[in-house]
Design a protein around this motif. Structure first.
Motif, short mmCIF file in Angstrom:
data_model
loop_
_atom_site.label_atom_id
_atom_site.label_comp_id
_atom_site.label_asym_id
_atom_site.label_seq_id
_atom_site.Cartn_x
_atom_site.Cartn_y
_atom_site.Cartn_z
N GLU A 127 0.80 -1.22 0.00
CA GLU A 127 0.00 0.00 0.00
C GLU A 127 0.83 1.28 0.00
O GLU A 127 0.30 2.35 -0.29
N GLU A 128 2.11 1.18 0.34
CA GLU A 128 2.93 2.39 0.41
C GLU A 128 3.01 3.04 -0.96
O GLU A 128 3.13 2.36 -1.99
N ARG A 129 2.98 4.37 -0.98
CA ARG A 129 2.92 5.10 -2.25
C ARG A 129 4.08 4.74 -3.18
O ARG A 129 3.88 4.52 -4.38
N HIS A 130 5.30 4.66 -2.65
CA HIS A 130 6.44 4.37 -3.51
C HIS A 130 6.36 2.96 -4.09
O HIS A 130 6.82 2.71 -5.21
N GLN A 131 5.77 2.03 -3.32
CA GLN A 131 5.61 0.66 -3.82
C GLN A 131 4.60 0.61 -4.96
O GLN A 131 4.84 0.00 -6.01
N VAL A 132 3.47 1.27 -4.75
CA VAL A 132 2.42 1.28 -5.78
C VAL A 132 2.92 1.96 -7.05
O VAL A 132 2.70 1.46 -8.16
N GLU A 133 3.61 3.08 -6.90
CA GLU A 133 4.08 3.80 -8.08
C GLU A 133 5.14 3.01 -8.83
O GLU A 133 5.24 3.10 -10.05
N PHE A 134 5.94 2.23 -8.11
CA PHE A 134 6.92 1.36 -8.78
C PHE A 134 6.20 0.39 -9.72
O PHE A 134 6.57 0.24 -10.89
N PHE A 135 5.16 -0.26 -9.21
CA PHE A 135 4.45 -1.23 -10.04
C PHE A 135 3.62 -0.54 -11.13
O PHE A 135 3.42 -1.12 -12.20
N ARG A 136 3.19 0.68 -10.89
CA ARG A 136 2.48 1.40 -11.95
C ARG A 136 3.43 1.69 -13.11
O ARG A 136 3.06 1.57 -14.28
N ARG A 137 4.65 2.06 -12.77
CA ARG A 137 5.64 2.29 -13.83
C ARG A 137 5.97 0.99 -14.56
O ARG A 137 6.17 0.99 -15.79
N GLU A 138 6.04 -0.10 -13.81
CA GLU A 138 6.30 -1.39 -14.44
C GLU A 138 5.19 -1.76 -15.42
O GLU A 138 5.44 -2.31 -16.50
N ALA A 139 3.94 -1.48 -15.05
CA ALA A 139 2.81 -1.76 -15.95
C ALA A 139 2.91 -0.91 -17.22
O ALA A 139 2.60 -1.40 -18.32
N VAL A 140 3.32 0.33 -17.07
CA VAL A 140 3.48 1.20 -18.24
C VAL A 140 4.58 0.66 -19.15
O VAL A 140 4.42 0.60 -20.38
N ARG A 141 5.69 0.24 -18.57
CA ARG A 141 6.78 -0.32 -19.36
C ARG A 141 6.33 -1.59 -20.10
O ARG A 141 6.68 -1.81 -21.26
N LEU A 142 5.54 -2.40 -19.41
CA LEU A 142 5.06 -3.63 -20.03
C LEU A 142 4.10 -3.32 -21.17
O LEU A 142 4.13 -3.98 -22.22
N ALA A 143 3.25 -2.32 -20.98
CA ALA A 143 2.32 -1.93 -22.04
C ALA A 143 3.07 -1.43 -23.27
O ALA A 143 2.63 -1.64 -24.42
N GLU A 144 4.20 -0.78 -23.06
CA GLU A 144 5.00 -0.28 -24.18
C GLU A 144 5.57 -1.42 -25.01
O GLU A 144 5.82 -1.27 -26.22
N ALA A 145 5.78 -2.58 -24.38
CA ALA A 145 6.31 -3.74 -25.10
C ALA A 145 5.20 -4.58 -25.73
O ALA A 145 5.48 -5.51 -26.50
N ALA A 146 3.95 -4.27 -25.40
CA ALA A 146 2.81 -5.08 -25.84
C ALA A 146 2.26 -4.61 -27.18
O ALA A 146 2.50 -3.49 -27.63
N LEU A 147 1.48 -5.50 -27.80
CA LEU A 147 0.73 -5.14 -29.00
C LEU A 147 -0.40 -4.20 -28.63
O LEU A 147 -0.81 -4.12 -27.47
N SER A 148 -0.94 -3.50 -29.61
CA SER A 148 -2.10 -2.64 -29.36
C SER A 148 -3.30 -3.51 -28.99
O SER A 148 -3.31 -4.72 -29.27
N PRO A 149 -4.33 -2.94 -28.37
CA PRO A 149 -5.52 -3.74 -28.05
C PRO A 149 -6.13 -4.43 -29.26
O PRO A 149 -6.49 -5.61 -29.19
N LEU A 150 -6.24 -3.73 -30.37
CA LEU A 150 -6.82 -4.32 -31.57
C LEU A 150 -5.94 -5.44 -32.11
O LEU A 150 -6.44 -6.54 -32.42
N ALA A 151 -4.65 -5.20 -32.18
CA ALA A 151 -3.73 -6.24 -32.67
C ALA A 151 -3.69 -7.41 -31.69
O ALA A 151 -3.54 -8.57 -32.11
#
Length: 283
Positions: A244-268
């Protein structure tokens, strides 16, 4: 079993915050209100932070002090009744304390971001797929049916009147692994294609061609709420961990963004899932 501090105080967090806002609005200190009710200040503090259930009689007494009446009073008391009423997962058999907490979180969340390198997300699994996963993980046969039922019941949040937005990031490996056999897998992937048409569900596939990526070291779910701080859930074989700590949550939010950048688009991604489903069907 995880230490109690690893499980967030989710029950009544929103209600506790509203009660605190009412106190602040009346310019009353915590000690002043506690003294008026002959409570120790720690009791009111626990109520306001969601660490203790708010009983109807507690809320009624507080609303008198805060001079809340009419529809605002009625709405708050209805919320108290909803928070304190039994939920289906409290009576479910075979669920760990962490699983019950996660289900409660999912029911209260407005947004869920799930990152899965190995499996189809639990909120999107069909029963036969879930059964195959549980059997392979050594779940006792007597526990399998109720746990499958519980996982299916969790999915009801995605079709309610105001569902959470689900953003699922899935590694291609999870799509190609024939969990339950190729026909079960084909059915599972066809289900993913079907649910992707819902406006609250977004699927993104991280292709094998992306190589190594930040999601390979484990699955996680990030849940956002309308009034409370976000929570990250890490699932392990015999337990789970909430952050729940802010720095922990923000770390994983950034990780999700990085993962989305490596992913295909929703349509693809949906087209890709349909293609892999066809490949399973031909095997």
């Amino acid at each position: 079993m995880l230490p109690r501090r690893s499980q967030p105080a989710v029950v009544g967090r929103d209600l506790g915050m509203q009660l605190r806002e009412l106190r602040v609005r009346r310019r009353l200190s915590l000690r002043e209100v506690a003294a008026e009710l002959d409570w120790p200040p720690s009791r009111l503090s626990r109520l306001e932070h969601g660490r203790q259930h708010v009983r109807v009689e507690d809320a009624t007494a507080l609303l008198v002090i805060y001079r809340v009446s009419g529809e605002e009073r009625a709405a708050l008391l209805r919320q108290v009744e909803r928070v304190t009423e039994p939920r289906w997962w409290e009576a479910a058999v075979g669920l760990s304390a962490e699983s019950r907490t996660l289900i409660h979180l999912e029911a209260e969340a407005t947004t869920i971001i799930g990152c899965e390198p190995l499996l189809v997300p639990g909120l999107l699994q069909i029963p036969d797929y879930t059964r195959a996963v549980m059997e392979s993980c050594g779940v006792r046969k007597v526990d399998t049916p109720p746990r499958i039922a519980a996982r299916q019941a969790r999915q009801a949040i995605l079709t309610r009147e105001t569902p959470p937005a689900l953003h699922a990031l899935i590694d291609e490996a999870a799509l190609r692994r024939p969990v339950g056999g190729n026909q079960v897998m084909a059915e599972q992937l066809r289900h993913l294609v079907a649910v992707s048409a819902r406006p609250n569900i977004t699927l993104r596939v991280v292709p094998l061609a992306a190589g190594a990526h930040t999601g390979l070291d484990g699955a996680f779910a990030l849940l956002d709420f309308p009034h409370n701080r976000s929570v990250v859930y890490l699932d392990h074989k015999i337990s789970g961990l909430f952050l729940e700590e802010r720095h922990q949550v923000e770390f994983f939010r950034r990780e999700a963004v990085r993962l989305a950048e490596a992913a295909l688009s929703p349509l693809a991604s949906v087209s890709f899932i349909a293609r892999v489903a066809s490949e399973h069907e031909r095997k």
